[in-house]
Scaffold this motif. Structure first.
Motif, PDB file in Angstrom:
ATOM      1  N   LEU A 241       0.397   2.562   8.187  1.00  0.00           N
ATOM      2  CA  LEU A 241       0.759   1.467   7.717  1.00  0.00           C
ATOM      3  C   LEU A 241       0.231   0.417   6.867  1.00  0.00           C
ATOM      4  O   LEU A 241      -0.138  -0.230   6.397  1.00  0.00           O
ATOM      5  CB  LEU A 241       2.366   1.990   6.750  1.00  0.00           C
ATOM      6  CG  LEU A 241       2.981   2.582   6.752  1.00  0.00           C
ATOM      7  CD1 LEU A 241       4.471   3.226   5.844  1.00  0.00           C
ATOM      8  CD2 LEU A 241       2.379   3.167   5.126  1.00  0.00           C
ATOM      9  N   LEU A 242       0.248   0.079   8.207  1.00  0.00           N
ATOM     10  CA  LEU A 242      -0.419  -1.124   8.667  1.00  0.00           C
ATOM     11  C   LEU A 242      -1.604  -1.589   8.660  1.00  0.00           C
ATOM     12  O   LEU A 242      -2.126  -3.028   7.687  1.00  0.00           O
ATOM     13  CB  LEU A 242       0.687  -2.098  10.140  1.00  0.00           C
ATOM     14  CG  LEU A 242       2.045  -2.154  10.126  1.00  0.00           C
ATOM     15  CD1 LEU A 242       1.763  -2.484  11.247  1.00  0.00           C
ATOM     16  CD2 LEU A 242       2.266  -3.796   9.000  1.00  0.00           C
ATOM     17  N   ASP A 243      -2.329  -0.613   9.124  1.00  0.00           N
ATOM     18  CA  ASP A 243      -3.971  -0.362   8.405  1.00  0.00           C
ATOM     19  C   ASP A 243      -3.873  -0.440   7.390  1.00  0.00           C
ATOM     20  O   ASP A 243      -5.208  -0.636   6.607  1.00  0.00           O
ATOM     21  CB  ASP A 243      -4.505   0.771   9.159  1.00  0.00           C
ATOM     22  CG  ASP A 243      -4.575   0.747  11.135  1.00  0.00           C
ATOM     23  OD1 ASP A 243      -4.921  -0.345  11.575  1.00  0.00           O
ATOM     24  OD2 ASP A 243      -4.929   1.951  11.704  1.00  0.00           O
ATOM     25  N   GLN A 244      -3.020  -0.158   6.648  1.00  0.00           N
ATOM     26  CA  GLN A 244      -4.133   0.526   5.030  1.00  0.00           C
ATOM     27  C   GLN A 244      -2.637  -0.831   4.433  1.00  0.00           C
ATOM     28  O   GLN A 244      -3.017  -0.741   2.747  1.00  0.00           O
ATOM     29  CB  GLN A 244      -2.835   1.638   4.594  1.00  0.00           C
ATOM     30  CG  GLN A 244      -3.942   3.402   4.802  1.00  0.00           C
ATOM     31  CD  GLN A 244      -4.992   3.041   4.450  1.00  0.00           C
ATOM     32  OE1 GLN A 244      -6.124   3.671   5.628  1.00  0.00           O
ATOM     33  NE2 GLN A 244      -5.369   2.795   3.060  1.00  0.00           N
ATOM     34  N   ALA A 245      -2.588  -1.804   5.073  1.00  0.00           N
ATOM     35  CA  ALA A 245      -1.633  -2.601   3.718  1.00  0.00           C
ATOM     36  C   ALA A 245      -2.926  -3.819   3.489  1.00  0.00           C
ATOM     37  O   ALA A 245      -3.747  -4.059   4.382  1.00  0.00           O
ATOM     38  CB  ALA A 245      -0.320  -3.247   5.310  1.00  0.00           C
ATOM     39  N   VAL A 246      -2.503  -4.645   2.339  1.00  0.00           N
ATOM     40  CA  VAL A 246      -2.755  -5.850   1.947  1.00  0.00           C
ATOM     41  C   VAL A 246      -2.118  -7.045   2.608  1.00  0.00           C
ATOM     42  O   VAL A 246      -0.088  -6.710   2.380  1.00  0.00           O
ATOM     43  CB  VAL A 246      -3.260  -5.859   0.843  1.00  0.00           C
ATOM     44  CG1 VAL A 246      -3.686  -4.787   0.703  1.00  0.00           C
ATOM     45  CG2 VAL A 246      -1.568  -5.684  -0.457  1.00  0.00           C
ATOM     46  N   LEU A 247      -2.400  -8.629   2.419  1.00  0.00           N
ATOM     47  CA  LEU A 247      -1.092  -9.543   2.767  1.00  0.00           C
ATOM     48  C   LEU A 247      -1.004  -9.496   2.065  1.00  0.00           C
ATOM     49  O   LEU A 247      -1.892 -10.507   0.685  1.00  0.00           O
ATOM     50  CB  LEU A 247      -1.437 -10.214   3.730  1.00  0.00           C
ATOM     51  CG  LEU A 247      -0.839 -11.333   4.441  1.00  0.00           C
ATOM     52  CD1 LEU A 247       0.622 -11.198   4.697  1.00  0.00           C
ATOM     53  CD2 LEU A 247      -1.401 -12.025   5.405  1.00  0.00           C
ATOM     54  N   LEU A 248       0.168 -10.346   0.956  1.00  0.00           N
ATOM     55  CA  LEU A 248       0.489 -10.686   0.346  1.00  0.00           C
ATOM     56  C   LEU A 248       1.323 -11.977   0.557  1.00  0.00           C
ATOM     57  O   LEU A 248       2.865 -11.673   0.600  1.00  0.00           O
ATOM     58  CB  LEU A 248       1.644  -9.716  -1.291  1.00  0.00           C
ATOM     59  CG  LEU A 248       1.035 -10.310  -2.178  1.00  0.00           C
ATOM     60  CD1 LEU A 248      -0.271 -10.989  -3.032  1.00  0.00           C
ATOM     61  CD2 LEU A 248       2.217  -9.623  -3.895  1.00  0.00           C
ATOM     62  N   ALA A 249       0.827 -13.001  -0.071  1.00  0.00           N
ATOM     63  CA  ALA A 249       2.443 -14.128   1.086  1.00  0.00           C
ATOM     64  C   ALA A 249       1.749 -15.152  -0.196  1.00  0.00           C
ATOM     65  O   ALA A 249       1.040 -15.534  -1.175  1.00  0.00           O
ATOM     66  CB  ALA A 249       1.210 -14.483   2.250  1.00  0.00           C
ATOM     67  N   GLY A 250       2.808 -16.827   0.272  1.00  0.00           N
ATOM     68  CA  GLY A 250       2.864 -18.000  -0.667  1.00  0.00           C
ATOM     69  C   GLY A 250       4.083 -18.041  -1.764  1.00  0.00           C
ATOM     70  O   GLY A 250       5.119 -16.504  -1.589  1.00  0.00           O
TER      71      GLY A 250
END
Length: 804
Positions: A458-467
């Motif tokens: 799942l982490l390999d397939q994840a995008v980071l959404l921050a802020g």
């Protein structure tokens, strides 16, 4: 015994058929249990009762018993024979005689009470001997009257002997339904003999009726198929495996595979099991579902749409942007994850054929939010919790007992992630740079306990959404997923977001040696989020729009016209906040203001800890004989000095810093001297007490406590009023904590003239003589340390009083 070779059979095998005789005993008193009319072929004998009803010209009812000579006599008719004749024959004879002798009359014949016969039962029965039975009793009745057959007796070779000869009865035909019509009738004068048990075989496993069955009488073997028929047949119509445990020619236990036509010999034990112990044509739905369920595959194989056709199988709040299929390769038997978009499948816009052995795993929102948890962040750094180290023991001191402060993680998914992160540091760089706070320790979700390998995938397939989004985190997606869908999963952008400068970062997944990281600033004020197509490992940061409001409140407590919690803007000063609170009351004492700040408190607390560590280091040096040269070791108790030093170090560690700053809180002074107007920070606390009327004396005095304030009094006068200093007081280092938090020397020395006048609300501290510690080199000057502790204690006391 055959059953001893199948110890794994539960419940244990029992001999078939013997429980049939449990309820066959005749009722007490020997009365007949026959119900209904007798058959026409019933043979009459002596003592049978014949009921005759004559209707017509002559009307009479007669009950006649067959006499010892075997005849019966009707009125007005000559005697005629009855014994040895069937009921059909006797009825026809009587009807003919009545019609002939009594013209115009008709006879009706039936049997009243039947006679009793005596049958001798011998052999392997519970109660052998002569048993009385009704004349119509069968072989089963005779065996039941004898208590039934022992388990050492045969059910397939029961002999019935009498004047008409001997016959062998196989009771399996009556109780097991084997082919044949056994003759179970009994005649007067016959006897029943039950011989010992013949050869038996045991049938267990997947059969309808597991048990121990007797071979046919006079045989040493029987086909497996016929014995399976006795056990009701195998549970599966095909694909069975027959494992036999028997004996070979040398008497040794031997195991063999049998075919359905093979012969079973005496003592063999057969276990029926699946030919291949594996599931075929099944798939499983697991994860965030109402209940994990196993489904079957149809002829052409179902798809995800058919499996999820009823949305009620999915629990509320699923993560709709991704589900996974855990598929088993048929050739290599290796598992791999195949992602799919659950939302599109539920809307009918996507489909994925399913194969045998697939496990469809659905995720929940909580499972996805856990990807950004502190435990996962620590695992990404390759960290695994370990037991805390024990502090070193000091000579002459007891070893402290401390509990293990941390245990290794009990989540196998985190261990798998830590290993993967250590082996390839750049693999999870996008997730490691998230910057989420490392606070707390959330438990491991059940999904990752069941599927540990799912977390790295799942982490390999994840995008980071921050802020500035409502739920920042790591969100697994498929390639070419719109930013609008990911934002929807994250609750949308926050109201404080600045959409004119959204940062978008991507690692191009090319096969080149170098993987450059590209960053782009996007203007999304049009909110056309769907135009931004995301791929795994992308990072999107939504900045916060600039605002004048600061990030936290400031609290005012005490003598204000409007005390309470106030939000502040950037760069706001204390005088402005005092004006917003309406100023001070007439009873306010601004000189005794207590102003605390979190950053100052942390520095003070670190100072306490640092001083405690330095003191413990000095104690270790002294205990090891490494004190400074010239120490007077012969005049001091080393153990007592070490214990005293340990107690002081413990006091420093447990001391609570207040974070007090010396500020000017008088609005009049602030108006005249703006350089004293302090800038506020989020989390600041200002307490303005009422004007006090006491001075407190603590430390090495005879009667510590609070004394009434006297105008012009100095420290020496307050110390005398408190009973004077103790014997071991160090008056040269006494100091005063002023109401505003400053500390000054008390001036108690003989040449200091008693010190300056003390304002109300002050604290006079008279420390003990630290010369023993100086002698051993423990610490050079305790005045500053004790002063900080006293200032913190005084400030906390004021805050506690005003917060009531």
């Amino acid at each position: 015994m055959a059953h001893a070779r199948l110890p794994e059979q539960q419940p244990p095998l029992r001999q078939f058929g013997y429980d049939t005789f449990r309820n066959l005993a005749p009722p007490a008193g020997g009365s007949s249990a026959l119900v209904g009319a007798l058959p026409d072929d019933y043979v009459l004998g002596r003592d049978d009762e014949v009921a005759i009803a004559i209707r017509g010209r002559s009307r009479q009812s007669l009950s006649l018993r067959v006499g010892r000579d075997g005849s019966i006599t009707l009125p007005d008719l000559a005697p005629f024979p009855a014994a040895g004749r069937t009921l059909r024959e006797l009825r026809a004879d009587i009807e003919t005689r009545v019609a002939r002798e009594l013209g115009g009359s008709e006879a009706f014949v039936s049997i009243g009470q039947t006679r009793q016969i005596a049958i001798f039962v011998a052999g392997e029965v519970m109660r052998p001997g002569l048993v009385p039975l009704p004349a119509l009793s069968s072989l089963l009745d005779a065996l039941g009257a004898a208590g039934g057959i022992r388990r050492t007796g045969s059910l397939r070779a029961v002999r019935v002997e009498g004047p008409g000869g001997t016959r062998v009865v196989d009771l399996y035909a009556a109780i097991a339904g084997t082919p044949g019509l056994p003759n179970l009738t009994l005649r007067e004068g016959e006897r029943v003999v039950v011989p010992p048990l013949g050869g038996v075989v045991a049938l267990g496993g997947d059969v309808t009726r597991p048990g121990i069955y007797e071979l046919p009488a006079g045989t040493a073997a029987a086909p497996l198929s016929s014995m399976l028929a006795l056990a009701g047949g195998a549970l599966r119509p095909a694909g069975n495996r027959f494992l036999s445990t028997g004996t070979d020619a040398g008497g040794r236990r031997a195991m063999s595979e049998l075919a359905p036509g093979s012969a079973l010999r005496r003592g063999d034990a057969v276990v029926v099991s699946p030919g291949v112990d594996a599931m075929a044509g099944g798939l499983r739905l697991a994860g965030h579902v109402a209940a994990p369920v196993t489904r079957g595959i149809g002829p052409r194989g179902p798809g995800l749409r058919a499996l999820l056709a009823d949305p009620r199988v999915i629990r509320p709040d699923p993560y709709v942007r991704m589900g996974v299929v855990w598929r088993l390769d048929e050739r290599t038997r290796v598992r791999r994850f195949i992602p799919f978009d659950l939302g599109r499948v539920m809307q009918g816009g996507a489909e994925l054929p399913l194969h045998e052995g697939d496990e469809v795993i659905l995720l929940s929102q909580a499972d996805v939010l856990w990807l950004a948890s502190p435990a996962v962040q620590r695992a990404l750094r390759g960290e695994v919790a370990a037991p805390a180290a024990l502090p070193p023991a000091l000579p002459g001191a007891a070893q402290p007992i401390t509990a293990v402060q941390a245990q290794p993680e009990s989540c196998p998914a985190l261990l798998a992630l830590a290993v993967a992160a250590k082996s390839s540091p750049l693999r999870f760089a996008h997730a490691r740079s998230a910057g989420f706070p490392d606070i707390g320790a959330a438990g491991c979700p059940q999904l990752f306990l069941d599927y540990p390998a799912l977390l790295p995938f799942l982490l390999d397939q994840a995008v980071l959404l921050a802020g500035e989004v409502r739920l920042p985190g790591l969100y697994p997606v498929l390639d070419d997923t719109g930013l609008d869908m990911v934002l929807a999963a994250a609750g949308g952008a926050a109201d404080t977001a600045d959409l004119s400068a959204v940062e978008f970062a991507r690692e191009p997944l090319e096969n080149a040696g170098a993987i450059p990281l590209s960053r782009t600033l996007l203007d999304l004020r049009s909110r056309n989020f769907a135009a931004i197509r995301l791929s795994p490992r992308d990072a999107v940061r939504v900045p916060r729009g600039f605002g004048d409001r600061d990030t936290g409140p400031v609290m005012l407590v005490g003598e204000f016209l409007r005390p309470g919690t106030y939000d502040i803007r950037r760069g706001e000063r204390l005088s402005e906040l005092l004006a917003r609170a309406g100023g001070l009351t007439a009873q306010a004492y601004p000189y005794g203001a207590v102003f605390t700040r979190e950053s100052v408190r942390q520095r003070q607390q670190e100072g306490f800890q640092r001083t405690a560590r330095e003191l413990e280091t000095s104690l270790i040096q002294v205990a090891a004989g490494q004190a400074v040269a010239g120490s007077r070791q012969g005049n001091l108790d080393l153990g007592g000095a070490i214990n005293a030093g340990q107690a002081l170090a413990g006091t420093l560690r447990e001391a609570r810093a207040a974070g007090r700053m010396v500020v000017e809180a008088n609005p009049v002074v602030l108006a005249a001297r703006p350089e004293l107007d302090v800038l506020l920070e989020p989390g600041d606390l200002l307490v303005i007490p009422k004007r006090p009327n006491e001075v407190t004396v603590v430390g090495a005095v005879l009667n510590p406590g609070s004394l009434q304030f006297a105008t012009g009094w100095k420290a020496s006068q307050y110390v005398r009023a408190a009973g004077g200093e103790q014997r071991f007081a160090d008056i040269s280092r006494a100091f005063i904590v002023l109401p505003n938090g400053q500390s000054v020397p008390a001036g108690l020395g003989s040449w200091q003239a008693g010190g300056p006048p003390i304002p109300p609300g002050s604290l006079v501290v008279v420390p003990q003589d630290p010369s023993p510690y100086e002698t051993w080199g423990f610490i050079r000057d305790l005045t500053s340390v004790l002063g900080q502790i006293s200032i913190s204690s005084a400030a906390l006391a004021v805050i506690a009083r005003q917060a009531r």
